[in-house]
Write an enzyme that holds these catalytic residues in place. Sequence first.
Site, PDB file in Angstrom:
ATOM      1  N   SER A 167      -3.417 -13.536 -11.826  1.00 46.43           N
ATOM      2  CA  SER A 167      -2.740 -12.976 -13.213  1.00 46.43           C
ATOM      3  C   SER A 167      -2.572 -14.591 -13.864  1.00 46.43           C
ATOM      4  O   SER A 167      -3.445 -15.384 -13.921  1.00 46.43           O
ATOM      5  CB  SER A 167      -1.744 -12.286 -13.194  1.00 46.43           C
ATOM      6  OG  SER A 167      -0.997 -12.280 -14.665  1.00 46.43           O
ATOM      7  N   HIS A 194      -5.873 -10.454 -14.973  1.00 45.69           N
ATOM      8  CA  HIS A 194      -5.113  -9.814 -16.272  1.00 45.69           C
ATOM      9  C   HIS A 194      -5.558 -10.854 -17.738  1.00 45.69           C
ATOM     10  O   HIS A 194      -5.386 -12.097 -17.513  1.00 45.69           O
ATOM     11  CB  HIS A 194      -3.706 -10.250 -16.191  1.00 45.69           C
ATOM     12  CG  HIS A 194      -3.167  -9.131 -14.862  1.00 45.69           C
ATOM     13  ND1 HIS A 194      -2.217  -9.468 -14.248  1.00 45.69           N
ATOM     14  CD2 HIS A 194      -3.767  -8.072 -14.415  1.00 45.69           C
ATOM     15  CE1 HIS A 194      -2.106  -8.573 -13.239  1.00 45.69           C
ATOM     16  NE2 HIS A 194      -3.042  -7.827 -13.426  1.00 45.69           N
ATOM     17  N   ASP A 292       1.458  -6.341  -9.224  1.00 44.76           N
ATOM     18  CA  ASP A 292       0.108  -5.924  -9.310  1.00 44.76           C
ATOM     19  C   ASP A 292      -0.704  -6.479  -8.122  1.00 44.76           C
ATOM     20  O   ASP A 292      -0.649  -7.735  -8.035  1.00 44.76           O
ATOM     21  CB  ASP A 292      -0.787  -6.282 -10.638  1.00 44.76           C
ATOM     22  CG  ASP A 292      -1.959  -5.313 -10.728  1.00 44.76           C
ATOM     23  OD1 ASP A 292      -1.979  -4.165  -9.975  1.00 44.76           O
ATOM     24  OD2 ASP A 292      -2.792  -5.825 -11.529  1.00 44.76           O
TER      25      ASP A 292
END
Length: 349
Positions: A167, A194, A292
């Site tokens: 991310s 992401h 995540d």
Amino acid sequence: MSDLLKVLIVDDSAITRGLFEKAFVRNNFEIIASVSNGRKAVDFCRDHSVDIVVSDYNMPEMNGIEAAKIIIGEIGIPVLIYSDDPSIKTDVLATGAAFEKKPSLQAFDDFVFTQFTNKVRAAVEKAKNEGLTPHSSHSDRYNDLVSDKESLFNDEHSFKVLCIGASTGGPTAVQEVLAGLGNNFPLPVLYTQHIDIGADEKMVRWFNQVCPNIPMSLAKDGEIAKKGHVYMAPADKHLVIDYVKNNLPVLKLSDEPPERFLRPAVNKLFRSAAKLFKNSCLALLLTGMGQDGAEGCKEIINAGGFTICEDESTCTVFGMPQAAIEMKAASRVLPRQCIARAVVKMTRV
């Protein structure tokens, strides 16, 4: 001792630096210094306490993006880059920096610049919320961590797929890892990042420029992932492995609801890999905000696979790897500069 935010201004125009200095002071910032290029900014940040770097993009010797990679990734100081050229926004965001349109110097009034300084404050707050903190210099204590294949995994593994999740700060981290894999990497690589809608195609083009050793494309529904190729999840689509054909993953793009407000979600990819490849799955969880990927790492471990999480010392944001480590879902924890070498040793049998 001052409680004002300490800002370093970076611009090759002395006029712009002067205008910015006056405007920042009027808006309750402390000007810690102003310098004329990215190289000077990096050198200053290594030796001084700075709350945020506000930088132009186009400068001699080292531009704003090149400097941001070091200032954010190695020193841990947030950066905001301004420019009249919106096409650089994807490259800016890939470093973990914030991007803003350069205020018009012809209409340089208090209202315009108050809006700009509010964005600077927001960038500082975001960095704090994501856990971005200055790093100590990297230690050599990891040099021997990947000295031999046996130190990393036992002989029951024969990896058939490499999955990567990241991310905040991820593109720079993934670029370093992919570049270190060399030519003719023997596994298909599936990558969930992401990313904002509209930025995925530019990101893939950037990767193909900076990592010519291993091609990348946006994943397509139903395609068979080939060895030595990276397949990136498109923005707003979950990437999962649907089934396996001739030991290769067949990809599926999913519109299922976001997981923890995220689509694509790293957990979705990792879980599907754990289910279908079991102990033949190798996964990397790199820098990123939140949790995540941690649960997906745990499922890979439970299925007999192997996970490598990025060490805090090189993360832009330690959130995602830290969550996996706390769940005991990391087979190994390595700094970024050691990860590619470890993967090569584990896959080139």
